[in-house]
Design an enzyme around this catalytic site. Structure first.
Site, PDB file in Angstrom:
ATOM      1  N   GLU A  85       1.332   4.464  82.093  1.00  0.00           N
ATOM      2  CA  GLU A  85       1.151   4.925  80.716  1.00  0.00           C
ATOM      3  C   GLU A  85      -0.117   5.766  80.605  1.00  0.00           C
ATOM      4  O   GLU A  85      -1.166   5.413  81.147  1.00  0.00           O
ATOM      5  CB  GLU A  85       1.060   3.705  79.780  1.00  0.00           C
ATOM      6  CG  GLU A  85       0.894   4.068  78.311  1.00  0.00           C
ATOM      7  CD  GLU A  85       0.787   2.848  77.414  1.00  0.00           C
ATOM      8  OE1 GLU A  85       1.079   2.985  76.213  1.00  0.00           O
ATOM      9  OE2 GLU A  85       0.407   1.761  77.907  1.00  0.00           O
ATOM     10  N   LYS A 101       7.081   6.079  72.270  1.00  0.00           N
ATOM     11  CA  LYS A 101       6.781   4.647  72.136  1.00  0.00           C
ATOM     12  C   LYS A 101       7.124   4.153  70.738  1.00  0.00           C
ATOM     13  O   LYS A 101       6.625   4.678  69.734  1.00  0.00           O
ATOM     14  CB  LYS A 101       5.301   4.409  72.443  1.00  0.00           C
ATOM     15  CG  LYS A 101       4.893   2.953  72.592  1.00  0.00           C
ATOM     16  CD  LYS A 101       3.431   2.886  73.050  1.00  0.00           C
ATOM     17  CE  LYS A 101       2.990   1.476  73.386  1.00  0.00           C
ATOM     18  NZ  LYS A 101       1.583   1.463  73.881  1.00  0.00           N
ATOM     19  N   CYS A 130       4.983   0.074  77.595  1.00  0.00           N
ATOM     20  CA  CYS A 130       3.998  -0.981  77.399  1.00  0.00           C
ATOM     21  C   CYS A 130       4.363  -1.983  76.300  1.00  0.00           C
ATOM     22  O   CYS A 130       5.167  -2.872  76.515  1.00  0.00           O
ATOM     23  CB  CYS A 130       2.624  -0.368  77.143  1.00  0.00           C
ATOM     24  SG  CYS A 130       1.242  -1.506  77.468  1.00  0.00           S
TER      25      CYS A 130
END
Length: 309
Positions: free
Chosen positions: A52, A132, A183
């Site tokens: 990331e 995300k 994540c």
């Protein structure tokens, strides 16, 4: 490329970013080259993976300064407009390897900035991009306080790449359907379960940057839990822990099999983590413990996500 039954060699690149964008690109390219050329046993990976936010410091006040435009899937990334992804795409084309290109800050419309992961094929073409969905806004007493929403905009859809036609160039008889998360997304089992139940995913890829507060408590636990929940392989590529100041990444990139076993793990620092996925294990796990057939859909179910995949 020869066709094989179920073995997929891959490499996760765990590295640190600096304040210098050009240096980040050079160092990342060198690590990717090493991942291809120094493969154990001479078995070159067919897929590479980055962590990331690998092209910028992981800091809410720095994302906008490092943000780059990312075109829509189908674009030849070697021609720009993102310098970071142009470098990765050129390497992918040079070596004939697919890249799960971690995430970078994306410059969107109307000044919006996203944390966006990409999938790049062996020709350097963008296959998919994932913004995300769940932003990392946490305040752990005595630990870490971080608010991605101070500078980032959340994505609005899940991202799955179908294996039909083998877009990643794996050479497998049954190429994987790959779900892409970033994540904090991995903490929401509904997202991973939807990828498996409705989209047939066999591999979940999660570029990440857990920290030294949440990492020791949850990194292994969450990645193994999602593998067991979905009976998928989970690829968790982390950024490396900095030697000095900076975001305290936990490291410990992982490859977890559909039984929940960690089959490869990195340390804290910069390194390449090689692994080979035996995708036949997905079917074996799902046959042995058939949770997919035993769900009580009369009592609970996941609704199809809205928006494009």
């Amino acid at each position: 490329m020869s066709t094989v039954a179920s073995g997929l060699p891959l490499a996760l690149v765990q590295l640190c970013a600096t304040e210098d964008p050009a240096l980040n690109r050079r160092q990342t390219e060198a690590w990717l080259e090493r991942a291809v050329l120094d493969a154990p046993g001479g078995v070159r990976p067919r897929v590479l993976m980055l962590p990331e936010v690998w092209n910028a410091p992981y800091a809410v006040d720095r994302f906008a300064a490092f943000a780059e435009p990312i075109p829509e899937p189908g674009a030849d990334l070697t021609q720009g407009p993102s310098p970071s992804l142009a470098m990765v795409a050129s390497l992918a084309r040079r070596h004939g390897v697919a890249v799960i290109a971690g995430s970078i800050p994306e410059q969107g419309d109307a000044g919006r900035v996203y944390n966006t992961a990409t999938l790049i094929d062996p020709r350097g073409v963008l296959l998919a991009k994932h913004r995300k969905v769940h932003l990392f806004d946490v305040d752990v007493p005595g630990g870490i306080c971080f608010r991605e929403s101070d500078s980032l905009t959340a994505g609005e859809s899940l991202t799955v790449l179908s294996g039909a036609g083998d877009p990643l160039g794996t050479g497998l008889l049954e190429p994987p359907n790959l779900g892409l998360l970033i994540c904090y997304d991995i903490r929401f089992p509904e997202l991973a379960l939807l990828m498996q139940q409705r989209h047939g995913c066999t591999v979940l890829a999660c570029p990440a940057a857990f920290n030294t507060t949440t990492g020791p408590r949850h990194w292994h636990l969450v990645m193994r839990a999602r593998a067991i929940d979905t009976q998928c392989f989970v690829l968790a590529c982390s950024s490396a822990r900095p030697q000095g100041e900076g975001y305290p990444s936990y490291g410990h990139s992982l490859v977890v099999d559909p039984w929940g076993a960690v089959i490869a793990e990195a340390g804290e620092g910069e390194q390449v983590l090689h692994a080979q996925l035996d995708l036949s294990q997905v079917g074996l796990a799902r046959q042995a413990i058939p949770t997919g057939l035993q769900r009580r859909r009369d009592l609970y179910q996941l609704r199809e996500a809205e928006g494009p995949t």
